[in-house]
Write a protein that holds these residues in place. Structure first.
Motif, short mmCIF file in Angstrom:
data_model
loop_
_atom_site.label_atom_id
_atom_site.label_comp_id
_atom_site.label_asym_id
_atom_site.label_seq_id
_atom_site.Cartn_x
_atom_site.Cartn_y
_atom_site.Cartn_z
N ILE A 1 0.82 -1.22 0.00
CA ILE A 1 0.00 0.00 0.00
C ILE A 1 0.85 1.26 0.00
CG2 ILE A 1 -1.50 1.38 1.49
CD1 ILE A 1 -3.20 -0.96 1.92
N SER A 2 1.97 1.23 0.74
CA SER A 2 2.80 2.43 0.75
C SER A 2 3.37 2.68 -0.65
CB SER A 2 3.93 2.30 1.77
OG SER A 2 4.91 1.43 1.30
N ILE A 3 3.68 1.60 -1.36
CA ILE A 3 4.16 1.74 -2.72
C ILE A 3 3.03 2.21 -3.64
CG2 ILE A 3 5.10 0.50 -4.70
CD1 ILE A 3 7.05 1.09 -2.41
N LEU A 4 1.80 1.71 -3.39
CA LEU A 4 0.66 2.10 -4.22
C LEU A 4 0.48 3.61 -4.23
CD1 LEU A 4 -2.19 -0.51 -3.63
CD2 LEU A 4 -0.72 -0.20 -5.60
N GLY A 5 0.70 4.24 -3.06
CA GLY A 5 0.59 5.70 -2.99
C GLY A 5 1.56 6.35 -3.95
N ILE A 6 2.83 5.88 -3.89
CA ILE A 6 3.85 6.43 -4.78
C ILE A 6 3.46 6.17 -6.24
CG2 ILE A 6 6.27 6.29 -5.47
CD1 ILE A 6 6.92 5.49 -2.60
N GLU A 7 2.94 4.95 -6.50
CA GLU A 7 2.63 4.59 -7.89
C GLU A 7 1.44 5.40 -8.42
OE1 GLU A 7 4.57 3.00 -9.59
OE2 GLU A 7 5.68 1.59 -8.33
N LEU A 8 0.48 5.71 -7.53
CA LEU A 8 -0.66 6.51 -7.98
C LEU A 8 -0.18 7.91 -8.37
CD1 LEU A 8 -3.66 6.81 -8.48
CD2 LEU A 8 -4.00 7.32 -6.08
N ALA A 9 0.71 8.46 -7.54
CA ALA A 9 1.30 9.76 -7.87
C ALA A 9 2.08 9.66 -9.18
CB ALA A 9 2.21 10.23 -6.75
N THR A 10 2.81 8.54 -9.35
CA THR A 10 3.57 8.34 -10.58
C THR A 10 2.65 8.24 -11.78
OG1 THR A 10 5.10 7.05 -9.24
CG2 THR A 10 5.47 7.05 -11.60
N SER A 11 1.49 7.55 -11.61
CA SER A 11 0.61 7.44 -12.77
C SER A 11 0.02 8.80 -13.14
CB SER A 11 -0.49 6.40 -12.60
OG SER A 11 -0.83 6.20 -11.28
N PHE A 12 -0.21 9.63 -12.13
CA PHE A 12 -0.69 10.98 -12.43
C PHE A 12 0.36 11.75 -13.26
CE2 PHE A 12 -0.86 15.49 -11.20
CZ PHE A 12 -2.10 15.80 -11.74
N LEU A 13 1.62 11.69 -12.81
CA LEU A 13 2.67 12.40 -13.55
C LEU A 13 2.89 11.75 -14.90
CD1 LEU A 13 5.12 12.99 -10.60
CD2 LEU A 13 3.59 14.62 -11.68
N GLY A 14 2.76 10.41 -14.96
CA GLY A 14 2.89 9.71 -16.23
C GLY A 14 1.79 10.14 -17.18
N ALA A 15 0.57 10.31 -16.64
CA ALA A 15 -0.57 10.73 -17.46
C ALA A 15 -0.28 12.08 -18.11
CB ALA A 15 -1.83 10.80 -16.61
N VAL A 16 0.37 12.96 -17.33
CA VAL A 16 0.69 14.29 -17.85
C VAL A 16 1.59 14.17 -19.10
CG1 VAL A 16 1.99 16.37 -17.29
CG2 VAL A 16 0.35 15.47 -15.67
N THR A 17 2.56 13.23 -19.04
CA THR A 17 3.44 13.02 -20.18
C THR A 17 2.71 12.31 -21.32
OG1 THR A 17 5.12 12.63 -18.51
CG2 THR A 17 5.76 12.27 -20.78
N VAL A 18 1.91 11.30 -20.96
CA VAL A 18 1.23 10.50 -21.96
C VAL A 18 0.25 11.35 -22.77
CG1 VAL A 18 -0.53 8.69 -22.17
CG2 VAL A 18 1.54 8.26 -20.87
N GLU A 19 -0.31 12.37 -22.14
CA GLU A 19 -1.23 13.26 -22.87
C GLU A 19 -0.55 13.91 -24.06
OE1 GLU A 19 -2.66 16.00 -20.01
OE2 GLU A 19 -3.79 14.46 -18.95
N LYS A 20 0.72 14.21 -23.90
CA LYS A 20 1.47 14.81 -25.00
C LYS A 20 1.64 13.78 -26.13
CE LYS A 20 5.17 16.88 -27.06
NZ LYS A 20 5.11 18.01 -27.94
N VAL A 21 1.92 12.52 -25.74
CA VAL A 21 2.13 11.47 -26.74
C VAL A 21 0.88 11.29 -27.59
CG1 VAL A 21 2.75 9.06 -27.11
CG2 VAL A 21 3.71 10.29 -25.16
N TYR A 22 -0.29 11.24 -26.94
CA TYR A 22 -1.52 10.93 -27.65
C TYR A 22 -2.37 12.17 -27.92
CZ TYR A 22 -0.50 6.07 -26.57
OH TYR A 22 0.09 4.84 -26.50
N ALA A 23 -1.79 13.36 -27.75
CA ALA A 23 -2.50 14.62 -28.01
C ALA A 23 -3.86 14.65 -27.33
CB ALA A 23 -2.66 14.84 -29.52
N LEU A 24 -3.89 14.35 -26.03
CA LEU A 24 -5.14 14.39 -25.26
C LEU A 24 -5.26 15.75 -24.56
CD1 LEU A 24 -5.12 10.88 -23.56
CD2 LEU A 24 -6.48 11.61 -25.51
N PRO A 25 -6.45 16.33 -24.54
CA PRO A 25 -6.61 17.66 -23.94
C PRO A 25 -6.75 17.60 -22.43
CG PRO A 25 -8.68 16.93 -24.87
CD PRO A 25 -7.69 15.84 -25.14
#
Lengths: 282, 322
Positions: B244-268
């Motif tokens: 669970i402690s790692i899940l917290g870090i990973e959820l934050a990572t997926s949020f930051l990853g999403a920010v990058t992925v939006e650029k890849v797939y041109a998502l608004p």
């Protein structure tokens, strides 16, 4: 960003092989980087062929949308990546080790305050802060390295503090203190020699993280402009031409991943050499 | 005061302090940005009178201390101001953008857990055998691959070669066109999920190994409980704590990853908003997105810590960790 905490080794039990593979991959990139200082297949800025040529004997990875040799750009990418990694480690390592040692030596209140400050820094989303720093200071190799180095220093400081505190309670430190050693002397003669192996391994892992983070910044358009274009910028450009020149969207990524896996293997191999108990206890 | 309350207070203080530090960093960095915000607001060719009026309107003619107090006061009331470029309020725009970023983050995160849990447990159960080796090698590879490159690879495979999914973009009408919207989210969600799953897998594997080799499991077995019962009753609760402690870090990572992925797939989404704002020097937008993102990441960390304390009574006992 991937957490740096170790979840345990996962490869088969051959530390020397891990180390050798890591050395080979990293060594290859170092050789290529050094080579680009004196020789590249083509002038990186010259129009060496037609636009978007497919790979051929003349252009191993084809040409980009202006007709520049793409393999040359990837080779120079090795140099940029190594510079970014080493620069970020130098900055982050220097700040982090000094802060960590200060925190370890500090008494109650100062130690608590420093520890809390480090927790706050670590909680920050590195990439977002790096984006802001780069936006503020302009996109250049220097500003990316500085931003990443600062972000990295908090992690190094926390690790240094924990490691140094563990050493400071040892009997030989008490002995050194009673025999009148000053604390700078204790740091140089006792603390650093005991903690550097673990620090060095962590530096290797951080190196990989810094290289990936810089590539992300470059990909997002916040990286250094040519001639310092990193693999991230190459990938950003290549994505626009992925239908006509898919190789350009793959080759720089392979280079990046091979370097990151190389330093990770190197770190794992070193860990097994430094701490043989990890090999046995599993 | 019970230990858990003392911990909660301490953790809340750290949370507020972190936000304050974030605000200071934002304030300082935005003041360091080249050029007067008034120039950015008006563009080239503005008269001196217009610039003076704009500076008065923005408050950039006030002393720094007054500007900072004003800035903090507005942040506390979630008044993030108005975009220089589009003249719309920043906060509602962030809300609209989150309707893309949050499904991407949460979808990627949930899919990552669905991949990493069974594979991680399988690797641990088959520890040292070929299955374990294969899973661990793939995970090692996944950790070294930057999220944006994985995105490009998936586009090359599924959009360029197989032509199953769109290579990017999002319906103009957003989620009211459910079908096309969902279709354009498939590759982005998969990208976020695979990257998160690769690192999560290692933690699940090592947590499972710890549980399987534990004394309490052996004791439970010796007391006559069946293997499955022992694992369900004692193993899951114990194994969940580090995960669970790692899940917290990973959820934050997926949020930051999403920010990058939006650029890849041109998502608004929020990431595209930030990149656009940076390139247009739209400071209120930059500041708003960074502040909300930092707030979200810090909140996730706080909740993960709290969940961990609630599950593990041993941690609850330690009011003060150093």
């Amino acid at each position: 960003m991937t957490p740096v905490a170790e979840a345990g080794p996962s490869r088969p039990d051959r530390p020397s092989l891990t180390l050798a593979a890591g050395l080979l991959l990293v060594g290859l990139h170092v050789l290529v980087a050094l080579l680009t200082l004196v020789w590249t297949p083509y002038d990186p800025t010259a129009l060496a062929g037609m636009r978007l040529e497919p790979p051929s004997l003349l252009h191993w990875a084809g040409t980009d949308r202006l007709g520049r040799d793409f393999f040359t750009a990837i080779m120079i990418g090795s140099r940029i990546a190594l510079l970014v990694g080493l620069g970020a480690i130098a900055i982050g390592g220097a700040i982090g080790v000094i802060l960590g040692l200060l925190a370890a030596f500090a008494q109650r209140f100062a130690d608590d305050a420093l520890a809390a400050a480090l927790d706050i820094l670590i909680a920050f989303p590195t990439l977002l802060i790096a984006m802001l720093v780069v936006a503020a200071s302009g996109a250049s190799l220097g500003s990316s390295v500085l931003a990443l180095g600062i972000a990295l220093s908090a992690v190094v400081a926390r690790l240094t503090r924990i490691l140094a505190k563990r050493v400071l309670v040892m009997d030989f430190i008490t002995a050194a203190r009673t025999s009148g050693a000053t604390w700078p002397a204790i740091v140089v003669e006792h603390v650093l020699p005991n903690i550097w192996p673990t620090l060095a391994i962590n530096f290797a892992l951080q190196f990989g993280i810094a290289v990936v983070a810089e590539a992300s910044l470059s990909y997002l358009g916040l990286g250094a402009p040519p001639p310092n274009a990193s693999w991230g910028s190459l990938l950003q450009e290549a994505q626009g031409t992925v239908y006509t020149a898919p190789i350009a969207a793959i080759a720089p990524g392979l280079a990046l991943v091979s370097l990151v896996i190389g330093v990770n293997l190197l770190a794992d191999g070193l860990r097994d050499v430094v701490d043989p108990t990890r090999r046995a206890a599993r | 005061m019970p230990a858990i309350l003392a911990y909660l207070v301490r953790r809340l203080v750290i949370l507020v302090l972190s936000l304050l530090v974030a605000a200071v960093v934002l304030f300082v960095l935005l003041r360091l940005l080249p050029g007067d915000p008034a120039n950015a607001l008006l563009g080239v060719g503005a008269t001196d009178a217009q610039i003076a009026a704009a500076r008065a309107q923005l408050g950039s003619d006030q002393p720094l201390a007054a500007q900072f107090a004003d800035f903090l006061g507005k942040l506390a009331r979630f008044d993030l101001g108005q975009s220089f470029v589009s003249k719309t309020d920043v906060l509602p725009e962030i809300g609209r953008r989150l309707s893309v970023t949050l499904p991407l983050t949460i979808g990627g995160f949930v899919l990552a857990i669905a991949i990493a849990l069974p594979l991680g447990i399988l690797a641990a159960v088959k520890s040292g055998r070929r299955t374990d080796g294969a899973i661990s090698t793939i995970s090692q590879l996944g950790i070294a691959i930057p999220v944006f490159w994985l995105g490009i690879l998936l586009i090359t495979l599924f959009a360029v070669n197989l032509r199953i999914f769109p290579s990017g973009g999002f319906p103009l009408k957003g989620w009211s066109e459910v079908g096309p919207a969902a279709l354009s989210m498939v590759l982005p969600v998969a990208t976020v999920a695979l990257v998160i799953a690769a690192s999560l897998l290692r933690y699940v594997r090592s947590a499972t190994l710890d549980v399987l080799g534990s004394d309490y499991l052996r004791t439970a077995r010796a007391l006559g409980s069946g293997y499955a019962t022992a694992v369900v009753r004692h193993g899951i609760r114990n194994g969940a704590v580090p995960v669970i402690s790692i899940l917290g870090i990973e959820l934050a990572t997926s949020f930051l990853g999403a920010v990058t992925v939006e650029k890849v797939y041109a998502l608004p989404g929020l990431g595209s908003m930030l990149l656009l704002a940076i390139s247009q020097r739209d400071y209120p937008d930059v500041q708003g997105v960074l502040f909300v993102s930092t707030l979200l990441v810090l909140l996730i960390g706080f909740l993960a810590d709290l969940a961990q304390r609630l599950i593990d009574p041993r941690l609850r006992e330690q009011a003060h960790t150093s």
